[in-house]
Design an enzyme around this catalytic site. Structure first.
Site, PDB file in Angstrom:
ATOM      1  N   GLU A  29     -27.976  -0.704   2.102  1.00 26.09           N
ATOM      2  CA  GLU A  29     -26.705   0.009   2.534  1.00 26.09           C
ATOM      3  C   GLU A  29     -27.418   1.266   3.362  1.00 26.09           C
ATOM      4  O   GLU A  29     -26.653   1.471   4.160  1.00 26.09           O
ATOM      5  CB  GLU A  29     -26.482   0.499   1.138  1.00 26.09           C
ATOM      6  CG  GLU A  29     -25.931  -0.488   0.132  1.00 26.09           C
ATOM      7  CD  GLU A  29     -25.026   0.738  -1.025  1.00 26.09           C
ATOM      8  OE1 GLU A  29     -25.182   1.596  -0.814  1.00 26.09           O
ATOM      9  OE2 GLU A  29     -23.599   0.130  -1.185  1.00 26.09           O
ATOM     10  N   GLU A  30     -29.009   1.589   3.236  1.00 22.73           N
ATOM     11  CA  GLU A  30     -29.460   2.485   4.131  1.00 22.73           C
ATOM     12  C   GLU A  30     -29.096   1.877   5.344  1.00 22.73           C
ATOM     13  O   GLU A  30     -29.302   2.310   6.289  1.00 22.73           O
ATOM     14  CB  GLU A  30     -31.050   3.019   3.942  1.00 22.73           C
ATOM     15  CG  GLU A  30     -31.353   3.393   4.443  1.00 22.73           C
ATOM     16  CD  GLU A  30     -33.112   3.998   3.635  1.00 22.73           C
ATOM     17  OE1 GLU A  30     -34.035   4.458   4.595  1.00 22.73           O
ATOM     18  OE2 GLU A  30     -33.157   3.373   2.900  1.00 22.73           O
ATOM     19  N   ARG A  31     -30.238   0.361   5.377  1.00 20.51           N
ATOM     20  CA  ARG A  31     -29.945  -0.208   6.963  1.00 20.51           C
ATOM     21  C   ARG A  31     -28.394  -0.355   7.969  1.00 20.51           C
ATOM     22  O   ARG A  31     -28.327   0.462   9.005  1.00 20.51           O
ATOM     23  CB  ARG A  31     -31.152  -1.016   6.988  1.00 20.51           C
ATOM     24  CG  ARG A  31     -32.279  -1.231   6.464  1.00 20.51           C
ATOM     25  CD  ARG A  31     -33.073  -2.150   6.315  1.00 20.51           C
ATOM     26  NE  ARG A  31     -34.787  -2.090   5.835  1.00 20.51           N
ATOM     27  CZ  ARG A  31     -34.835  -2.516   4.953  1.00 20.51           C
ATOM     28  NH1 ARG A  31     -34.325  -4.028   4.257  1.00 20.51           N
ATOM     29  NH2 ARG A  31     -36.304  -2.797   5.159  1.00 20.51           N
ATOM     30  N   GLY A  71     -27.510   3.532   8.648  1.00 19.29           N
ATOM     31  CA  GLY A  71     -28.402   3.571   9.514  1.00 19.29           C
ATOM     32  C   GLY A  71     -28.008   2.956  11.136  1.00 19.29           C
ATOM     33  O   GLY A  71     -27.934   3.740  12.411  1.00 19.29           O
TER      34      GLY A  71
END
Length: 247
Positions: A105-107, A110
């Site tokens: 999810e973070e990537r 981003g």
């Protein structure tokens, strides 16, 4: 990741230190990844909800950074910090797994953030070069300029398509580690390409701090480092392609 959290009765006693902690000087609590046993490195780490007002927590310094200067990043040390065992997040020993799962999810987030920034840079560059004149004509009228902007816009749209595919698969419950890593890799490299190319078309003004393109030139450099470096993304992609050499 050398910080330890040793269980003593109903508490963990934490010792060690952390680097590159976002909002470390103003956060009320942190999600701490620490070694809670002597087991294998992928099975001995746990996540702990750690209030930042506890005795023994020392915010050593704010780190002076190239970009993202509105976001503080700190170095923090822990000296016999005691926190209740009930602050454990999930199961003990599963911290590394939890950390890896959230990276998808973070990537993807981003990449989505970078898309908006790149669109803004390209559009502002179109507007500026359309107004700025060199040798009696707008800079935008030079074929090398408008062709390059068209190439960059096309690359941004290709990245958007990859992001949409990865998110659709993720929403359906699939493992999108490979696609998320590919998108993160491409976003990191494309932000460098877009900001560098566009800044050039701003001429001397692009080398000042007065325009957004120079800030994005600094800030977006983090895309190839934060949340996993380009090299880490390449290793993950190679692993999923089954071409990564085995030890």
């Amino acid at each position: 990741i050398k910080t330890t959290a040793v269980r003593k009765g109903d508490e963990y006693v934490i010792n060690g230190g952390k680097m590159w902690i976002t909002s470390g000087s103003q956060a009320d609590w942190m999600c701490l990844l620490a070694n809670t046993s002597e087991g294998p490195p992928h099975q001995n780490k746990s996540l702990i909800c750690l209030p930042m007002n506890l005795p023994g927590i020392h915010v050593a310094k704010k780190i002076n950074k190239l970009g993202m200067r509105s976001s503080d990043t700190t170095q923090i040390f822990f000296e016999d910090v005691r926190v209740p065992c009930k602050n454990l997040i999930g199961e003990e020993g599963k911290g590394f797994t939890y950390q890896m799962l959230q990276f998808q999810e973070e990537r993807l987030w981003g990449v989505a953030t970078a898309l908006t920034a790149m669109e803004t840079i390209i559009q502002e560059t179109i507007e500026y070069t359309g107004q700025r004149k060199v040798f009696g004509q707008p800079v935008l009228h030079n074929q090398t300029v408008h062709f390059r902007l068209a190439e960059l816009a096309s690359e941004v749209e290709l990245l958007r398509s990859l992001l949409h595919r990865a998110v659709a698969l993720y929403v359906e419950g699939n493992d999108v580690t490979k696609f998320a890593s590919m998108a993160k890799l491409k976003a990191g490299r494309l932000t460098r390409e877009v900001t560098d190319s566009c800044l050039q078309f701003w001429g001397g003004m692009g080398f000042t701090s007065e325009v957004l393109v120079s800030r994005f030139y600094r800030d977006l450099r983090l895309m190839s480092i934060g949340g996993g470096t380009d090299e880490t993304m390449l290793s993950i992609i190679c692993k999923y392609m089954d071409i990564l050499p085995r030890k």
